[in-house]
Each structure stands twice: as C-alpha cells, then as structure tokens.
Design a protein around this motif. Sequence first.
Motif, PDB file in Angstrom:
ATOM      1  N   ILE A 249       0.904  -1.313   0.047  1.00  0.00           N
ATOM      2  CA  ILE A 249      -0.167   0.420   0.181  1.00  0.00           C
ATOM      3  C   ILE A 249       1.016   0.704   0.439  1.00  0.00           C
ATOM      4  CG2 ILE A 249      -1.561   1.387   1.338  1.00  0.00           C
ATOM      5  CD1 ILE A 249      -3.274  -1.217   2.418  1.00  0.00           C
ATOM      6  N   ASN A 250       2.121   1.814   0.672  1.00  0.00           N
ATOM      7  CA  ASN A 250       2.653   2.622   0.845  1.00  0.00           C
ATOM      8  C   ASN A 250       3.602   2.593  -0.413  1.00  0.00           C
ATOM      9  OD1 ASN A 250       1.635   2.855   3.235  1.00  0.00           O
ATOM     10  ND2 ASN A 250       4.097   1.829   4.503  1.00  0.00           N
ATOM     11  N   ARG A 251       3.600   1.371  -1.526  1.00  0.00           N
ATOM     12  CA  ARG A 251       4.876   1.407  -2.257  1.00  0.00           C
ATOM     13  C   ARG A 251       4.146   2.636  -3.387  1.00  0.00           C
ATOM     14  NH1 ARG A 251       5.902  -3.357  -2.495  1.00  0.00           N
ATOM     15  NH2 ARG A 251       4.894  -3.772  -3.674  1.00  0.00           N
ATOM     16  N   LYS A 252       2.824   1.893  -3.579  1.00  0.00           N
ATOM     17  CA  LYS A 252       2.409   2.762  -5.114  1.00  0.00           C
ATOM     18  C   LYS A 252       1.105   3.063  -4.657  1.00  0.00           C
ATOM     19  CE  LYS A 252       1.709   0.880  -9.544  1.00  0.00           C
ATOM     20  NZ  LYS A 252       1.376  -0.135 -10.717  1.00  0.00           N
ATOM     21  N   ALA A 253       0.566   4.119  -5.488  1.00  0.00           N
ATOM     22  CA  ALA A 253      -0.956   4.609  -5.100  1.00  0.00           C
ATOM     23  C   ALA A 253      -1.345   3.747  -6.095  1.00  0.00           C
ATOM     24  CB  ALA A 253      -1.070   6.511  -4.936  1.00  0.00           C
ATOM     25  N   LYS A 254      -2.964   3.539  -5.261  1.00  0.00           N
ATOM     26  CA  LYS A 254      -3.576   2.547  -5.794  1.00  0.00           C
ATOM     27  C   LYS A 254      -5.090   3.514  -5.808  1.00  0.00           C
ATOM     28  CE  LYS A 254      -1.288  -1.642  -4.452  1.00  0.00           C
ATOM     29  NZ  LYS A 254      -0.519  -0.893  -3.554  1.00  0.00           N
ATOM     30  N   LYS A 255      -6.405   3.720  -6.363  1.00  0.00           N
ATOM     31  CA  LYS A 255      -7.488   3.992  -6.231  1.00  0.00           C
ATOM     32  C   LYS A 255      -9.122   2.657  -6.050  1.00  0.00           C
ATOM     33  CE  LYS A 255      -6.626   8.946  -7.731  1.00  0.00           C
ATOM     34  NZ  LYS A 255      -6.840   8.719  -6.195  1.00  0.00           N
ATOM     35  N   PHE A 256      -9.777   3.070  -5.011  1.00  0.00           N
ATOM     36  CA  PHE A 256     -10.965   2.281  -5.371  1.00  0.00           C
ATOM     37  C   PHE A 256     -11.900   3.314  -6.231  1.00  0.00           C
ATOM     38  CE2 PHE A 256     -10.322   1.040  -0.824  1.00  0.00           C
ATOM     39  CZ  PHE A 256     -10.078  -0.375  -1.429  1.00  0.00           C
ATOM     40  N   ALA A 257     -12.667   2.399  -7.164  1.00  0.00           N
ATOM     41  CA  ALA A 257     -13.868   3.109  -7.635  1.00  0.00           C
ATOM     42  C   ALA A 257     -14.388   3.881  -6.553  1.00  0.00           C
ATOM     43  CB  ALA A 257     -14.543   2.248  -8.723  1.00  0.00           C
ATOM     44  N   ALA A 258     -15.379   4.871  -7.303  1.00  0.00           N
ATOM     45  CA  ALA A 258     -16.287   5.516  -6.543  1.00  0.00           C
ATOM     46  C   ALA A 258     -17.325   4.584  -6.020  1.00  0.00           C
ATOM     47  CB  ALA A 258     -16.646   6.579  -7.784  1.00  0.00           C
ATOM     48  N   ILE A 259     -17.798   5.283  -4.517  1.00  0.00           N
ATOM     49  CA  ILE A 259     -18.756   4.491  -4.128  1.00  0.00           C
ATOM     50  C   ILE A 259     -20.157   5.034  -5.162  1.00  0.00           C
ATOM     51  CG2 ILE A 259     -19.460   3.905  -1.692  1.00  0.00           C
ATOM     52  CD1 ILE A 259     -16.922   4.754  -0.044  1.00  0.00           C
ATOM     53  N   LYS A 260     -20.916   4.247  -5.430  1.00  0.00           N
ATOM     54  CA  LYS A 260     -21.875   4.580  -5.975  1.00  0.00           C
ATOM     55  C   LYS A 260     -22.756   3.177  -5.454  1.00  0.00           C
ATOM     56  CE  LYS A 260     -20.602   3.293 -10.775  1.00  0.00           C
ATOM     57  NZ  LYS A 260     -20.622   3.991 -12.086  1.00  0.00           N
ATOM     58  N   ASP A 261     -24.515   3.430  -6.302  1.00  0.00           N
ATOM     59  CA  ASP A 261     -24.881   2.530  -6.847  1.00  0.00           C
ATOM     60  C   ASP A 261     -25.103   1.775  -5.910  1.00  0.00           C
ATOM     61  OD1 ASP A 261     -25.342   3.301  -9.146  1.00  0.00           O
ATOM     62  OD2 ASP A 261     -24.183   2.323 -10.368  1.00  0.00           O
ATOM     63  N   TYR A 262     -25.628   2.293  -4.394  1.00  0.00           N
ATOM     64  CA  TYR A 262     -25.769   1.108  -2.623  1.00  0.00           C
ATOM     65  C   TYR A 262     -26.716   1.394  -2.359  1.00  0.00           C
ATOM     66  CZ  TYR A 262     -24.246   5.129  -0.522  1.00  0.00           C
ATOM     67  OH  TYR A 262     -24.322   6.829   0.352  1.00  0.00           O
ATOM     68  N   LYS A 263     -26.570   0.701  -1.184  1.00  0.00           N
ATOM     69  CA  LYS A 263     -28.017   0.482  -0.288  1.00  0.00           C
ATOM     70  C   LYS A 263     -26.967   0.085   0.954  1.00  0.00           C
ATOM     71  CE  LYS A 263     -30.305  -4.055  -1.409  1.00  0.00           C
ATOM     72  NZ  LYS A 263     -31.440  -4.367  -0.523  1.00  0.00           N
ATOM     73  N   LEU A 264     -27.487   0.353   1.693  1.00  0.00           N
ATOM     74  CA  LEU A 264     -27.010   0.518   3.454  1.00  0.00           C
ATOM     75  C   LEU A 264     -27.895  -1.734   4.253  1.00  0.00           C
ATOM     76  CD1 LEU A 264     -25.405   0.116   5.812  1.00  0.00           C
ATOM     77  CD2 LEU A 264     -27.412   1.280   7.158  1.00  0.00           C
ATOM     78  N   GLU A 265     -27.037  -2.959   3.872  1.00  0.00           N
ATOM     79  CA  GLU A 265     -27.548  -3.868   3.948  1.00  0.00           C
ATOM     80  C   GLU A 265     -27.573  -3.795   6.049  1.00  0.00           C
ATOM     81  OE1 GLU A 265     -27.454  -7.509   1.865  1.00  0.00           O
ATOM     82  OE2 GLU A 265     -26.145  -7.637   3.028  1.00  0.00           O
TER      83      GLU A 265
END
Length: 335
Positions: A249-265
């Motif tokens: 994690i510290n060595r190379k920057a990474k990204k998650f996709a945008a948080i979208k199309d969701y609901k709380l379960e």
Amino acid sequence: MSEIFKFIFLLTISLVFFTGFGDGGSETSKKAITKMLNEKLGTLKKYKKEPIYHINVDTVFDFEVRINDIIMVKKNDEKISYLQHINEAILESGEQTLNIRFTPAYDLKKNPFREHTSFSLELEYDYWGKGDLIKNHVYNYYYDLPELDSDDKKRLYKQKPIEINTIFKAEVPYKLNGWQDSKVFKAEDIKELTPKVLTVYKKIKKQFESQQGESFNNLVSKGSYNLYQALYLPPPTAKKILNDSINSINRKAKKFAAIKDYKLEISGNGKLLALVRTDSPNKGEGVLREYYAQNKIFHRVSIRQVLLHMPKGSDKFEVIMYRGLIKNIPAEEGE
C-alpha cells in the motif's frame, strides 16, 4: 487443508490484508502501529484438530447462501460452480443457521444453459488427522426446476423465489471475539444509519488511496484477526501477510472506484452493517472495488466486503468482518 482450499484461502488472504485505521501520522506512530499489529497476530492459536467448514454449490440459478444471517456466497453472474469456506461466520461451536434463497434464471441471453435446471448444495468440513485429510458431510440440499410451469407451458423461468432454512451443528476449537453482544439495528434505522456508515467507508477508502498502509491495516485488524484465527493461520504467516500489505500500500498509490449505486444492508441478525451495490450484475457485492485491466475482453475487479458492528457499551462503529472477492468482468463494464 486440501490443495483447492489452500488456493481459495490464499486468494482470500491476499485481499483481506489490504486493510486498517487512523490518519497516518509520524514514522514513530507508524512503527508503533505495525508493532502492535504484529504482537496481536502473535497470539493466534493453533489446534490439534482444525476443521474447515465449506459449502459447494452447483447451479445456473441466481442465489445467495447465508450462514448465521451473513451472506457467504451468492450468484448473479455466469459461473456454475461455487466453493466457499465459511468458518469466519462461525463464532463458536454449537448450532448455526443456514439459509438458501434462489430464483431460477430467467434471461436466456444472460444464461444459455437452459437444460441445466438443478440446484445442489453440499455443506462439509475437513481437517488433517494423522497425515490424512478427513472429510465429513454435514448437510445436502437438492432442487430441480419442474419441466412445465403452472399453466402447462414450457419452462419460462418464472417460478417464484424459493427459500430454505435449516440448522446445523458445528464443532470448532476457537471462540471468536465477534458480534455476539453487539448493538441490534432495525430496518427503520437504515435511513439514519446510512450516512454514518458511509463516513466509515470513506475513511477506509482514504487510507488506502493516501498510502497509509499501517493505519489502513489497523482499521480492520479485528476482522482480519478473526478470519486468520478461524482459518488457523500460523502467526509467522499472518505477520508476513500484514507486513507485505503495508509495504504494498505504501509503495504505490492505488484507487478504489467511486462509491455509488449502493444501499445499507443489515445482517448478522441485526448486528452487522454493510454498504452493498444495487446494480446488476454487482448486486449485493461490496462497494470498495479496485479494477485491473487484463485484456481487451475481460477486466478483473477486487472487491472488499466490509462489515461493521457497534460493540456493547460503545457508540462507534468498528470493522469486525472483512472478506475478499475477485471476479472477471467484461471490459466494457470496468469503472
């Protein structure tokens, strides 16, 4: 542990320890967090008998299987066979609940296997004893879609969803510190809870993307510890996975996709909360997703299933269960 389960286990582990809490801080605080996490992993226990419970499903139907009201495996894709260990949903020995819910596939363009109309599930456990892998059968369920529907027309995949509930007994040597005494949430709480849970997910996302490996792993350390204990991971192996994750994690920057199309379960009999996708074919999957380009036809997505609880006597959410999933998707569906 059998060879196939070694593969599944290592695949899950490779996903799980991309995890943690806090805002980073100085090098001194980062070293302190790493030391603390390593010391905690040093308390993982090994046992003479280490049973691994798993479910094996074969079907073209869309379905989900819950163990103790936690979704452990589901289908809304083109796969036919599913093999999944379930120990992390078994907190201690005793009676466990099993719920199966499925709907016959209805879209023949999506699923051309019209002649395959059965659903089968096997629940088993195995362990190493005197040098041999000992297998034990626990439960089996089989269903076959009738050839004709209710109005005597050929099978049109319009049958209503079917739900099966049963109980099985599990014997495990550990007792996980999980959500036994956690706060119980109700459906009417969802509207109020959703933005609060979203805040926690955004913290996780921020730590991952800002290369705070120590804090990121600390955030889900309790969930990761429970997974490792439930799968009997040796402390040296767990420590190596932790430190490899921090470095990655510290060595190379990474990204998650945008948080979208969701609901709380709400799951876990009201004690666990998770944000899950609502769009097909990602329905029910975690919202923390990392996409990788493979080729012009398929991409790969790494999905983090994050479950929160609120410990007894606390008013703060805590990551208590963290699971990983990898699947291939058509290239045009990548985000």
